[in-house]
Design an enzyme around this catalytic site. Structure first.
Site, PDB file in Angstrom:
ATOM      1  N   TYR A 116     -19.929  -0.379   6.192  1.00  0.00           N
ATOM      2  CA  TYR A 116     -19.260   0.910   6.460  1.00  0.00           C
ATOM      3  C   TYR A 116     -18.550   0.863   7.804  1.00  0.00           C
ATOM      4  O   TYR A 116     -19.097   0.356   8.775  1.00  0.00           O
ATOM      5  CB  TYR A 116     -20.293   2.051   6.482  1.00  0.00           C
ATOM      6  CG  TYR A 116     -20.125   2.997   5.326  1.00  0.00           C
ATOM      7  CD1 TYR A 116     -18.954   3.738   5.190  1.00  0.00           C
ATOM      8  CD2 TYR A 116     -21.112   3.144   4.360  1.00  0.00           C
ATOM      9  CE1 TYR A 116     -18.788   4.596   4.123  1.00  0.00           C
ATOM     10  CE2 TYR A 116     -20.950   4.000   3.288  1.00  0.00           C
ATOM     11  CZ  TYR A 116     -19.776   4.723   3.179  1.00  0.00           C
ATOM     12  OH  TYR A 116     -19.606   5.571   2.127  1.00  0.00           O
ATOM     13  N   GLU A 143     -16.221   3.732   9.158  1.00  0.00           N
ATOM     14  CA  GLU A 143     -15.360   4.913   9.376  1.00  0.00           C
ATOM     15  C   GLU A 143     -14.757   4.886  10.779  1.00  0.00           C
ATOM     16  O   GLU A 143     -15.446   4.609  11.755  1.00  0.00           O
ATOM     17  CB  GLU A 143     -16.165   6.196   9.168  1.00  0.00           C
ATOM     18  CG  GLU A 143     -16.400   6.460   7.699  1.00  0.00           C
ATOM     19  CD  GLU A 143     -17.183   7.727   7.432  1.00  0.00           C
ATOM     20  OE1 GLU A 143     -17.357   8.539   8.357  1.00  0.00           O
ATOM     21  OE2 GLU A 143     -17.619   7.897   6.283  1.00  0.00           O
ATOM     22  N   ASP A 188       8.791   5.174  -0.327  1.00  0.00           N
ATOM     23  CA  ASP A 188       7.660   4.685  -1.131  1.00  0.00           C
ATOM     24  C   ASP A 188       8.130   3.398  -1.798  1.00  0.00           C
ATOM     25  O   ASP A 188       8.855   3.423  -2.783  1.00  0.00           O
ATOM     26  CB  ASP A 188       7.281   5.747  -2.164  1.00  0.00           C
ATOM     27  CG  ASP A 188       6.127   5.305  -3.058  1.00  0.00           C
ATOM     28  OD1 ASP A 188       5.836   4.090  -3.111  1.00  0.00           O
ATOM     29  OD2 ASP A 188       5.533   6.175  -3.718  1.00  0.00           O
ATOM     30  N   THR A 201       1.753   0.410  -2.198  1.00  0.00           N
ATOM     31  CA  THR A 201       0.546  -0.238  -2.691  1.00  0.00           C
ATOM     32  C   THR A 201       0.655  -1.710  -2.323  1.00  0.00           C
ATOM     33  O   THR A 201       1.723  -2.192  -1.925  1.00  0.00           O
ATOM     34  CB  THR A 201       0.395  -0.087  -4.215  1.00  0.00           C
ATOM     35  OG1 THR A 201       1.609  -0.483  -4.832  1.00  0.00           O
ATOM     36  CG2 THR A 201       0.053   1.335  -4.606  1.00  0.00           C
ATOM     37  N   LYS A 260       1.351  -4.804  -6.351  1.00  0.00           N
ATOM     38  CA  LYS A 260       2.429  -4.958  -7.337  1.00  0.00           C
ATOM     39  C   LYS A 260       3.206  -6.233  -6.987  1.00  0.00           C
ATOM     40  O   LYS A 260       2.640  -7.323  -7.039  1.00  0.00           O
ATOM     41  CB  LYS A 260       3.286  -3.690  -7.373  1.00  0.00           C
ATOM     42  CG  LYS A 260       2.476  -2.443  -7.777  1.00  0.00           C
ATOM     43  CD  LYS A 260       3.333  -1.215  -7.900  1.00  0.00           C
ATOM     44  CE  LYS A 260       2.573  -0.026  -8.474  1.00  0.00           C
ATOM     45  NZ  LYS A 260       1.918   0.804  -7.463  1.00  0.00           N
ATOM     46  N   ARG A 272      -5.873  -4.471  -5.086  1.00  0.00           N
ATOM     47  CA  ARG A 272      -5.544  -3.057  -5.302  1.00  0.00           C
ATOM     48  C   ARG A 272      -5.842  -2.300  -4.013  1.00  0.00           C
ATOM     49  O   ARG A 272      -6.999  -2.210  -3.590  1.00  0.00           O
ATOM     50  CB  ARG A 272      -6.371  -2.489  -6.448  1.00  0.00           C
ATOM     51  CG  ARG A 272      -6.179  -3.225  -7.743  1.00  0.00           C
ATOM     52  CD  ARG A 272      -6.715  -2.434  -8.893  1.00  0.00           C
ATOM     53  NE  ARG A 272      -5.809  -1.361  -9.210  1.00  0.00           N
ATOM     54  CZ  ARG A 272      -4.743  -1.494 -10.001  1.00  0.00           C
ATOM     55  NH1 ARG A 272      -4.467  -2.650 -10.553  1.00  0.00           N
ATOM     56  NH2 ARG A 272      -3.963  -0.478 -10.239  1.00  0.00           N
TER      57      ARG A 272
HETATM   58  N1  DSN Z   1       0.774   3.312 -11.897  1.00  0.00           N
HETATM   59  C1  DSN Z   1       1.869   2.871 -11.067  1.00  0.00           C
HETATM   60  C2  DSN Z   1       2.947   2.230 -11.877  1.00  0.00           C
HETATM   61  O1  DSN Z   1       2.640   1.711 -12.941  1.00  0.00           O
HETATM   62  O2  DSN Z   1       4.091   2.235 -11.481  1.00  0.00           O
HETATM   63  C3  DSN Z   1       2.357   3.964 -10.241  1.00  0.00           C
HETATM   64  O3  DSN Z   1       1.320   4.645  -9.655  1.00  0.00           O
END
Ligand code: DSN
Length: 421
Positions: free
Chosen positions: A56, A58, A202, A228, A231, A237
């Protein structure tokens, strides 16, 4: 079998281990075209599965609410420094649990309930957290949306400017989840400057392309960048928020204590690994190949009569309106999955159908490029997609395609899976 191998899991929980093995095999055997997915490296997998999950922490490095941070602090600092270096930003917060909390932190940092912000309509390629009526961002704030042109399939910057002048939003979001074209960050920045809004880019979908030099960077244009990490960036993740010095404190406070508790230290470590990998020269080659593959796939699909939103792609993503093929996005996606091609059904701009059964499908090339597929294979994939869509009710035909795909993919190793010994 899964790699690294999972002997302890197999001994403790054979049922679960069998499911993990089945998923690894499934990922190995399919052409994975979900635009938001990828295959992480064994190094990222190892960091994600490490003892760091036990801790942990924080707070932030040097300012924690728990003792024993002698190791976690330098790990988080390493991830921050690598993010700053790779993306050319002043500040990086690597703690958001995923993309949605990252965007909610933006809302919390810069707005109060009822405040107005501008973003791309979800059905035109935005995101739930950019003000969809079913999201807290749409329920508690006042989103105003711009869209894409009916003919062009592209964002109309004149519309964005007009809306910003009229609505005076606190925040302007650019980016989203189904945008096949280059985002014009300088144009958004000019509008944000003129109207006194914070520009938030974003870049969840294109972060790997930005890092690899295959898409222009929002750094120097957007005060805040959310992404994120799993991707095109090919990490675990998780998510990051990168900012100018001006916005660093507001974002840090919004993540902790505003929205989250302890950061997921195993994820932070894996993000650090992924950022190191993304700084390598071979990642630049990878990013360029993602785009080359997407453009080859777009061309081959167009030749076969598929109707691509905006007529093609500049990045990793293709959005197809299947109306002319006389099949809905959902039955097509399900048939394609049975044929060994994994993607998602998706709304298209001005979709007359509902999101649960929309007109389109969305494809991306990040994962197949990690497998080592190149332009020549994109032609084969387009042929398989065409055959599967035309034979959506013919299980034998779908099974034949799935076998052909397994045959091809057998020659392209998958990180995280290897043949049983
Ligand atoms: N779930 C993501 C996507 O597939 O683009 C977006 O949050």
């Amino acid at each position: 079998m899964h790699q690294p191998s999972i002997p302890h899991l197999s001994a403790t929980d054979p049922d679960l281990a069998a499911l993990v093995e089945a998923e690894a095999t499934r990922q190995h055997d399919k052409v994975r075209l979900i635009a938001s997915e990828n295959y992480v490296s064994p190094a990222v997998l190892e960091a994600t599965g490490s003892v760091l999950t036990n801790k942990y922490s924080e707070g932030y490095p040097g300012r924690r609410y728990y003792e024993g941070q002698q190791v976690v602090d330098p790990i988080e600092e390493l991830a921050q420094a690598r993010a700053r270096q790779l993306f050319g930003v002043d500040h990086a917060n690597v703690q958001p649990y995923s993309g949605s909390p990252a965007n909610l932190a933006v809302h919390l940092a810069f707005m109060r309930p009822g405040d107005t912000f501008l973003s791309l309509e979800l059905a035109h390629g935005g995101h739930l957290t950019h003000g969809s009526p079913v999201s807290i961002s749409g329920k508690w704030l006042r989103p105003v949306h711009y869209g894409v042109g009916r003919e062009t399939g592209r964002v109309d910057m004149d519309e964005v400017r007009d809306l910003a002048r009229k609505e005076r939003p606190k925040v302007i979001f650019c980016g989203g989840t189904a945008i096949p074209r280059t985002i014009d960050f300088p144009a958004f920045a000019e509008i944000a400057r003129e109207t006194g809004a914070v520009l938030v880019a974003d870049i969840a979908h294109i972060a790997g392309l930005v890092a690899g030099g295959a898409h222009p960077s929002p750094a120097g244009h957007a005060g805040v960048i959310t992404t994120t990490t799993h991707k095109t960036l090919r990490g675990p993740r998780g998510a990051m928020i990168m900012t100018t010095g001006e916005h660093a404190t507001a974002i840090d406070k919004a993540i902790f204590p505003g929205l989250q508790g302890g950061p997921h230290n195993h994820t932070t470590a894996a993000i650090a690994v992924a950022l190191k990998e993304a700084a390598r020269e071979e990642f630049r080659t990878y990013a360029r190949q993602i785009v080359a593959n997407a453009q080859a796939l777009a061309g081959a699909l167009t030749e076969r009569g598929f109707d691509l939103i905006s007529g093609g792609t500049d990045n990793h993503l293709i959005l197809i309106d299947l109306t002319k093929k006389d099949i809905g996005g959902k039955p097509a996606a399900k048939a394609l999955d049975r044929a060994g091609i994994e993607l998602n059904f998706n709304t298209v701009p001005f979709d007359p159908r509902k999101p649960w059964s929309p007109s389109g499908i969305r494809l991306g090339t990040a994962a197949v490029t990690t497998r080592g597929l190149t332009e020549e294979h994109m032609t084969s994939i387009a042929v398989w997609v065409d055959r599967a869509v035309a034979a959506a009710d013919d299980e034998a035909a779908l099974g034949t395609i799935a076998a052909e795909i397994r045959d091809l993919l057998g020659g392209f190793p998958m990180p995280g899976w290897g043949p049983a010994r």
